[in-house]
Write a protein that holds these residues in place. Structure first.
Motif, mmCIF file in Angstrom:
data_model
loop_
_atom_site.group_PDB
_atom_site.id
_atom_site.type_symbol
_atom_site.label_atom_id
_atom_site.label_comp_id
_atom_site.label_asym_id
_atom_site.label_seq_id
_atom_site.Cartn_x
_atom_site.Cartn_y
_atom_site.Cartn_z
ATOM 1 N N GLU A 1 -10.344 -10.561 4.023
ATOM 2 C CA GLU A 1 -9.568 -9.442 4.580
ATOM 3 C C GLU A 1 -9.364 -9.627 6.073
ATOM 4 O O GLU A 1 -10.329 -9.791 6.820
ATOM 5 N N ARG A 2 -8.116 -9.600 6.516
ATOM 6 C CA ARG A 2 -7.751 -9.733 7.925
ATOM 7 C C ARG A 2 -8.344 -10.998 8.551
ATOM 8 O O ARG A 2 -8.736 -11.007 9.720
ATOM 9 N N ASP B 1 2.349 3.499 14.376
ATOM 10 C CA ASP B 1 1.819 2.142 14.487
ATOM 11 C C ASP B 1 2.961 1.196 14.855
ATOM 12 O O ASP B 1 3.784 0.850 14.012
ATOM 13 N N GLY C 1 -1.571 6.180 7.914
ATOM 14 C CA GLY C 1 -2.408 5.164 7.262
ATOM 15 C C GLY C 1 -3.050 5.670 5.977
ATOM 16 O O GLY C 1 -3.029 6.870 5.675
ATOM 17 N N GLY D 1 3.577 -1.141 4.063
ATOM 18 C CA GLY D 1 3.245 0.209 3.607
ATOM 19 C C GLY D 1 4.531 1.012 3.572
ATOM 20 O O GLY D 1 4.973 1.520 4.597
ATOM 21 N N CYS E 1 -5.652 -11.625 3.247
ATOM 22 C CA CYS E 1 -4.671 -10.537 3.309
ATOM 23 C C CYS E 1 -4.594 -10.042 4.743
ATOM 24 O O CYS E 1 -5.573 -10.094 5.480
ATOM 25 N N HIS F 1 0.863 -1.180 0.000
ATOM 26 C CA HIS F 1 0.000 0.000 0.000
ATOM 27 C C HIS F 1 0.899 1.229 0.000
ATOM 28 O O HIS F 1 1.557 1.532 0.995
ATOM 29 N N THR G 1 -2.087 -7.406 7.672
ATOM 30 C CA THR G 1 -1.089 -6.360 7.886
ATOM 31 C C THR G 1 0.012 -6.885 8.816
ATOM 32 O O THR G 1 -0.204 -7.830 9.570
ATOM 33 N N ASN H 1 0.998 -7.545 3.995
ATOM 34 C CA ASN H 1 1.167 -6.153 3.571
ATOM 35 C C ASN H 1 2.350 -5.405 4.184
ATOM 36 O O ASN H 1 2.629 -5.529 5.368
ATOM 37 N N LYS I 1 -0.801 -2.542 12.344
ATOM 38 C CA LYS I 1 -2.251 -2.356 12.301
ATOM 39 C C LYS I 1 -2.769 -1.894 10.939
ATOM 40 O O LYS I 1 -3.700 -2.452 10.399
ATOM 41 N N THR I 2 -2.132 -0.848 10.395
ATOM 42 C CA THR I 2 -2.696 -0.266 9.170
ATOM 43 C C THR I 2 -2.019 -0.824 7.913
ATOM 44 O O THR I 2 -1.019 -1.528 7.987
ATOM 45 N N TRP I 3 -2.571 -0.455 6.782
ATOM 46 C CA TRP I 3 -2.045 -0.903 5.480
ATOM 47 C C TRP I 3 -1.039 0.116 4.953
ATOM 48 O O TRP I 3 0.091 -0.230 4.618
#
Ligand code: H79
Length: 433
Positions: A251-252, A289, A63, A317, A276, A53, A278, A315, A281-283
């Protein structure tokens, strides 16, 4: 009367639990080509991919939902591309990190909900070439790096859009605006499927923003399959697969589970499956985080996904300078060390042999069943229920030690000399037939 009422309430509950959510618009019958079916098999064999991401949101380090969560006005958000100049971006380096982690494919955001296109597109000026000083096409560079290293490249594509008037007005019911938006998506998908070599998969997301809408999937999917029949279609819509799709996403969550809250009422289909997740926490990159998942947790997720016949798309980021943060790099390196030793028990295997047990799960390749003990039981044995196949022999993963076992009507007991509590995954090999 009370009993009747109770029965009625129960019936409604059961119906709701059992009810599958389906897309309501007609779709043409879909017969995948031979090549597409082969691509599905290859996808299933790969088991482990890197999700990326990356967008102008990374500049804010909060995020990929930052525009929505911080309630940033569009005009203000549109200043971000000017600050986006990731001079340390090196596609070869990303591919090297993915490869060393044991990942076989990469799925990257070509355009996320913020509407910003991370590739050279003629369909809008709100893209990396026209709106940033960076003036390079990262998808092009990534496509070249992936090709060199034998990594498959997939594109994430957002259906939902926070910036375009045609999307906004289309959502309010303006049919003409919606038609324009669909045309825009088709123009971009055509670019993505013609300018970057063969693409493994188009991965849609954002359907849930207009749950009841006609997304014109008939047109989108047939365009993709016509342009590139071997490109697989995934849509992270959190409902039952729609005809034309080739992969079912979770997802998650592990396939068939709903711990993440996105997969209520969704049942496993016969399509290839992909979860998918992470690494924190976030993508999208989030400076704050630090809830990093451990190597052990992530390997367990990979193994459990494989046990449920699914892939893991894990993932990262990348940061606004273009680098993947060191915490992720070091965990991915450790996952790669694990995969180098034990990859045989993951790549090319299939799952669904038994239900996930408290102790772990099983993957299968030809006549070998891999018993993955993820959490050692308190009893001095492993009990494998449901398995009817005749077991010939059981050994340690390296084959050096024979493991005592007993096969009875109810299942199989394995009696390893000892079980290491600390190990990420103690694997036994069972030969059948
Ligand atoms: O691309 C990634 C996410 O941006 C997108 N799908 C993955 C693959 C996505 N994740 N969640 N959602 C879409 C659904 C929206 C969830 C929300 Fe929220 C809950 C929106 C507002 C509350 C999560 C928490 C996002 C912002 C806060």
């Amino acid at each position: 009367m009370k009993k009747l009422l109770l029965l009625a309430v129960l019936t409604i509950m059961v119906n709701q639990v059992g009810a599958q959510v389906k897309y309501e618009y007609p779709m043409p019958e879909y017969t995948p080509t031979e090549g597409n079916l082969q691509a599905r098999k290859e996808f299933q064999d790969m088991k482990f991919g890197m999700f990326i991401h990356w967008g102008v949101y990374s500049v804010l380090g909060d995020g990929e939902w930052v525009m929505y969560q911080q309630k940033i006005k569009l005009d203000t958000y549109k200043k971000l591309p000017k600050f986006f100049d990731p001079e340390d971006f090196d596609a070869d380096e990303w591919v090297k990190i993915a490869k060393a982690a044991g990942m076989k494919y990469i799925t990257i955001t070509s355009r996320h909900h913020d509407s910003f296109s991370m590739f050279d597109t003629d369909a809008t000026d709100y893209d990396i070439i026209d709106a940033t000083r960076f003036d390079r096409d990262p998808l092009k560079e990534l496509a070249e790096a992936c090709k060199k290293e034998g990594i498959k490249l997939n594109f994430y594509y957002s259906l939902l859009d926070w910036a375009r008037d045609d999307y906004k007005n289309g959502k309010k019911g303006d049919e003409e605006a919606w038609g324009d938006y669909v045309k825009f998506m088709k123009a971009q998908l055509t670019e993505l499927l013609t300018n970057y070599g063969e693409i493994g998969c188009i991965w849609f997301d954002g359907h849930w923003d207009r749950k009841k809408a006609n997304w014109n999937y008939d047109e989108l999917y047939s365009l993709i399959h016509e342009l590139s029949p071997n490109t697989l279609i995934a849509n992270n819509h959190h409902i039952q697969p729609i005809p034309g799709e080739d992969i079912q996403t979770f997802e998650r969550d592990l396939p068939g589970e709903n711990k993440g809250g996105y997969s209520a009422g969704v049942e496993i289909s016969p399509l290839p499956l992909e979860s998918c997740a992470t690494m924190a926490k976030t993508w999208g990159f989030d400076l704050n985080d630090t809830k990093f998942k451990t190597t052990k947790q992530l390997v367990h997720f990979l193994v459990k996904a494989a046990g449920k016949n699914g892939n893991l798309l894990l993932n990262v980021g990348p940061m606004p300078n273009g680098e993947i943060q060191p915490e992720f790099v070091s965990t991915l390196k450790e996952m790669g060390e694990w995969a180098t030793k034990y990859g045989e028990s993951i790549y090319g295997t299939r799952g669904g042999v038994i239900k996930t047990q408290d102790w772990g799960t099983i993957t299968k390749k030809e006549n070998t069943l891999y018993v993955h003990v993820l959490d050692a039981p308190t009893e001095p044995y492993i009990f494998i229920p449901e398995l009817m196949e005749k077991i010939k022999s059981v050994s340690s993963f390296d084959g050096a030690t024979k493991i005592k076992f007993k096969q009875v009507k109810e299942g199989i007991f394995l009696y390893p000399a000892s079980l290491d509590d600390e190990s990420i995954d103690t694997i036994f090999k069972m030969e059948i037939r």
